[in-house]
Enzyme design. Structure first.
Site, PDB file in Angstrom:
ATOM      1  N   LYS A   1       0.813  -1.226   0.000  1.00 15.82           N
ATOM      2  CA  LYS A   1       0.000   0.000   0.000  1.00 15.82           C
ATOM      3  C   LYS A   1       0.845   1.275   0.000  1.00 15.82           C
ATOM      4  CE  LYS A   1      -3.426  -2.495   2.770  1.00 15.82           C
ATOM      5  NZ  LYS A   1      -4.251  -2.531   3.982  1.00 15.82           N
TER       6      LYS A   1
ATOM      7  N   ASP B   1      -8.108  -6.568   9.989  1.00 14.67           N
ATOM      8  CA  ASP B   1      -9.420  -5.905  10.036  1.00 14.67           C
ATOM      9  C   ASP B   1     -10.585  -6.885   9.925  1.00 14.67           C
ATOM     10  OD1 ASP B   1      -8.793  -6.489   7.414  1.00 14.67           O
ATOM     11  OD2 ASP B   1      -9.396  -4.559   6.597  1.00 14.67           O
TER      12      ASP B   1
END
Length: 497
Positions: free
Chosen positions: A200, A235
């Site tokens: 990312k 997550d």
């Protein structure tokens, strides 16, 4: 679908009059003629796309079966299938009895979030919650490990200093936090994990190969912050925990946003590769990393071209067909072909149409929500995002392309969910489908794309049939990962609740 090739007549320039104060300059807007636009030559491209993206029930059954098999193979041995089937070491799930003050840190991109929650047990549940979001400076994303984690720990320390009101830390206790870390990690226990690599856009030196929890704990120590990480999770696992707190029937969690992943509750004795791990509850959460699934997917030439040009060719194929990062880009590639073959948008082809990822999934979702007679919003989005003018017939064609790609994505995601349920059902010998089963969903794609959401649910119903699907509840758990990490800090606390 009826699409006619009726080009719009040329339009003139429209001058805007000067404002009353006389200070605004004269502005002229020129709208180009779309004479010559033809959708008829684009129709065969749409027809082939719909055929290649088709997801009939037999194909969905094969996807579900293959997903279940890959899960089983991945649990047998590391590297046994495309699915990593990562052990989370989360053996204790929230029950509602948790009490006290707990924190959560969520790091998964260019922003991170800090959160605190006061838990009051069965009677009061969540008494209060506060959070703040912090942007990470660009230079820290390619700096050193100490620089990044010192910045995070300092922000956490500042947040702790604002603690007050309903937030009360019992005497003689250190603060505890859950750490949601959405980067590739080799988890070694509930509160430790080795960073495999940064993704990312991060390229922080000195961290890969190190325990990510130790990096944060050391930084908190340097800031004089008396806090320890009691749970390291991703997550998806945090989403399951957050939803489970309110509903004991939650057994699966799925993230459908920019990326995608799924996790579920598994019996420890059904994990052959799990050696020497003792679980009091006899179960744990397994992180499937299902984005890497690839068996039997209905791929088009556009998918293959996009994959070949990606940073990870041949990898994450399920993610590339169902997640928000890629749906808009697939649509853009189809529109490029239609324009080049049949002049869908006229003779002028703007450079932006050829810019990868210029058309985002939020764009295609918004276009599908346009119910106006002339599809005016579709036209505006096409012009603003990829610089093309369009007539009504071209807009109708674009909406059909969006729907085709969204339908395939939603139905494949639904088949993946059924694959997970199927694997759980086979191991439980008929217990799973005989009772209420909740799948917690989170992520912007699922939340904000109603057509995609509908296609997903329809696929689940088709695969399970009306009776069994009646026991399966697919429920949106908005932003459950933040509170979920704090709850896992509570369930794994070193103190008695």
């Amino acid at each position: 679908m009826s699409i006619r090739a009726n080009p719009l007549p040329p339009l003139r320039s429209f001058p805007f009059s000067r404002s009353p104060n006389g200070r605004n300059p004269r502005v002229t807007m020129v709208i180009r003629s779309t004479t010559g636009v033809s959708v008829s030559t684009a129709l065969p491209i749409l027809t082939k796309l719909q055929k290649d993206c088709a997801t009939p029930l037999p194909l969905l059954r094969n996807i579900a079966d293959a997903m279940a098999k890959d899960m089983r193979d991945g649990l047998e041995v590391d590297g046994g299938s495309d699915l990593k089937m990562i052990l989370s070491y989360v053996d204790s799930l929230p029950t509602g009895n948790e009490r006290g003050l707990f924190y959560a840190l969520d790091l998964g991109g260019t922003n991170f979030r800090v959160l605190r929650t006061q838990l009051g047990g069965k009677d009061e549940r969540v008494i209060d919650t506060e959070f703040e979001q912090v942007s990470i400076p660009q230079d820290l994303m390619s700096g050193t490990s100490e620089e990044l984690f010192d910045f995070i720990a300092l922000a956490l320390a500042k947040f702790v200093k604002k603690e007050g009101g309903k937030f009360v830390l019992p005497k003689n206790r250190s603060r505890e936090t859950g750490f949601t870390f959405s980067f590739p990690v080799k988890q070694t226990s509930i509160d430790s994990g080795i960073l495999i690599k940064w993704t990312k856009g991060f390229a922080v030196s000195g961290t890969p190969g190190r325990d990510i929890v130790a990096c944060l704990n050391e930084a908190m120590g340097r800031q004089g912050l008396d806090m320890r990480v009691s749970a390291l999770v991703n997550d998806t696992v945090a989403t399951l925990a957050g939803a489970r707190y309110w509903d004991n029937n939650v057994m699966v969690a799925v993230i459908l946003g920019t990326g995608t992943n799924a996790c579920y509750v598994e019996a420890v004795d059904a994990i052959p590769k799990l050696q020497g791990h003792n679980s009091i509850s006899g179960r744990t959460i397994v992180n499937t990393e299902w984005g890497a699934f690839s068996n039997g997917l209905p791929l088009t030439e556009y998918d293959r071209e996009m994959d070949a040009e990606s940073i990870n060719p041949g990898e994450q194929l399920f993610e590339k067909t169902i997640s928000g990062m890629y749906l808009g880009e697939i649509v853009r590639r189809v529109l490029v072909r239609m324009e080049e073959t049949g002049s869908l948008f006229g003779n002028y082809i703007p450079e932006r149409l050829h810019t990868p990822f210029a058309l985002g999934t939020p764009n295609i979702s918004s276009m599908q929500q346009d119910t106006s007679q002339d599809l005016e919003n579709v036209g505006s989005i096409l012009y603003e995002s990829i610089g093309v003018d369009s007539n009504l017939d071209a807009r109708k064609m674009v909406v059909e392309v969006c729907d085709t790609i969204a339908k395939r994505g939603g139905r494949l995601a639904g088949a993946g969910i059924v694959g997970i349920l199927q694997k759980m059902e086979e191991d439980s010998k008929g217990i799973v489908f005989g009772k209420r089963m909740v799948v917690a969903m989170d992520g912007g794609l699922y939340e904000h794309y109603p057509q995609y959401r509908r296609y997903l649910k329809e696929a689940v119903t088709e695969l399970l049939g009306p009776e069994l699907s009646g026991h399966v509840v697919i429920e949106h758990s908005k932003d459950g990962s933040g509170i979920g990490a704090a709850l896992l800090a509570a369930t794994n606390s070193i103190y008695e609740h």
